[in-house]
Design a protein around this motif. Sequence first.
Motif, PDB file in Angstrom:
ATOM      1  N   GLN A 133      44.637  -9.104  12.344  1.00  0.00           N
ATOM      2  CA  GLN A 133      43.895  -7.968  12.888  1.00  0.00           C
ATOM      3  C   GLN A 133      43.396  -7.101  11.748  1.00  0.00           C
ATOM      4  OE1 GLN A 133      46.453  -5.981  15.709  1.00  0.00           O
ATOM      5  NE2 GLN A 133      46.672  -7.798  17.003  1.00  0.00           N
ATOM      6  N   ILE A 195      40.767 -10.657  14.544  1.00  0.00           N
ATOM      7  CA  ILE A 195      40.566  -9.744  15.670  1.00  0.00           C
ATOM      8  C   ILE A 195      40.054  -8.414  15.124  1.00  0.00           C
ATOM      9  CG2 ILE A 195      41.663  -8.611  17.637  1.00  0.00           C
ATOM     10  CD1 ILE A 195      43.763 -10.836  17.601  1.00  0.00           C
ATOM     11  N   CYS A 232      37.141  -7.013  20.135  1.00  0.00           N
ATOM     12  CA  CYS A 232      37.863  -6.429  21.268  1.00  0.00           C
ATOM     13  C   CYS A 232      36.889  -5.832  22.279  1.00  0.00           C
ATOM     14  CB  CYS A 232      38.811  -5.334  20.779  1.00  0.00           C
ATOM     15  SG  CYS A 232      40.098  -5.914  19.675  1.00  0.00           S
ATOM     16  N   LYS A 240      44.232  -4.833  19.782  1.00  0.00           N
ATOM     17  CA  LYS A 240      44.677  -5.022  18.398  1.00  0.00           C
ATOM     18  C   LYS A 240      45.713  -3.940  18.069  1.00  0.00           C
ATOM     19  CE  LYS A 240      40.607  -2.633  16.526  1.00  0.00           C
ATOM     20  NZ  LYS A 240      41.267  -1.381  16.161  1.00  0.00           N
TER      21      LYS A 240
END
Length: 500
Positions: A133, A195, A232, A240
């Motif tokens: 992330q 992410i 996202c 995240k």
Amino acid sequence: MKGVDTVARIRREFFIRKRPIKEIVRELHVSRNTVRKVIRSGATALSYEREVQPLPKLGQWRADLDRLLLINADKPSRERLTLMRIFEALRGLGYEGGYDAVRRYARSWQRERSAVTADAFVPLSFAPGEAYQFDWSHEVVLIGGVTNKIKVAHVRLCHSRMMFVRAYPRESQEMVFDAHDRAFAFFKGSCQRGIYDNMKTAVETIFVGRERAYNRRFLQMCSHHLVDPVACTPASGWEKGQVENQVGLVRERFFTPRLRVKSFEELNAILLDHCIAYAKAHPHPELRDQTVWQVFEAERLSLVPHAGRFDGFHAVPASVSKTCLVRFDNNKYSVAASAIGRPVEVRAYADRIEIRQDGRVVGDHPRAFGREQTVFDPWHYVPVLARKPGALRNGAPFKNWVLPAGIDRVRRKLAGVDDGDRQMVAILTAVLSDGLPAVEAACQEALREGVHSADVVLNILARQREPQTVAVTVITPDALRLCHEPSADCARYDSLRRAG
């Protein structure tokens, strides 16, 4: 409302001592209904809450109070009014009731709203090397005694929870590329998925659902590191959540109290040490018998092998001014004099600026992050000095110019000569053809001989360029050697003269 001690005594008197309700009422000074309620319900505690709260004076003002509460709830936490301020605003509209009714109504309104807006989440689990992330945060530090608001890039491996943190002056795309390069070099690999939130340096357009139009250069970076980017849902930070929590942890542990450093290099070295120390000292949240560092060492075997550094630059076209300067990001950078008259491409990296024209580099400088700064390379202006040698004395690029020791000594000695600038320009121009080491050696040799004129230095360079004469030895083969050396006979010459 009766306390639990009274309820317990009622139960003991009735069930153990078998006393009638009339005696219990007379002795404990409670009502018959209360005793009957305790005996029949079997409860060990009694609580009273009115099901319908009568609000006679608030009735016609409920709509206004709902509006005030809703507006106040949507404000940032720092700007929200206290309930007393809302009560005063309602009194200003004409409400004549008391504060207690407003307080009770606001409490029930908040309970109902919380029940409607409360969200539930599903805990996530990631396999080793599956995902990382990425996010940014803003922190305040003192760099060189000056307070600066910096941008901090956060990378977190989802399985091992290993973190990587690096500070930058900006949050631009080239900083994103550099952060990924340095993080993957530290991890010694990348993950299969990355992410992200919908930052503008990565996502250009948000479509319905999970579809995104990613930035072309960002996709090139992901392709280089073999990463599949995943964005996202907008305003859904919990997707995240690990890196979101890391932002708060790093702010509390790494940046409090406020850091005082001399440069970004020192700051980033401190942050990297903190990341490693934290990982080695704290247990993994799921694998409690291992530290974060131990789980990270095991996860390294599952990472995608590090593909090397990505050429992460942000390119923009630019024009060259008559003073050999290119403007980029509110600063100016010099280029070679031969680049004037044609457009160039500025490639901005995280720490440097590279300027290209027709595939060749015409300028390379450390990047400046202030405003209205000018970064010179004096060697870019040496060809101009050949036509305008007088500019050497007052030219802005040549102020505080640090030259090699030998050339600098020659320059100081020529400063007192009438045509010293012209001679110095001739020596500097020779650097373009012979190279700086050769000119430096020629100046040192001239100084050892007690001279410093340009003619002597150029003569030394010319002698160094001339090929050295090599003595050639001719060896006669044995087959061509004379076995009998002829003797001189002048009589034949005399006979020819008489015949003539």
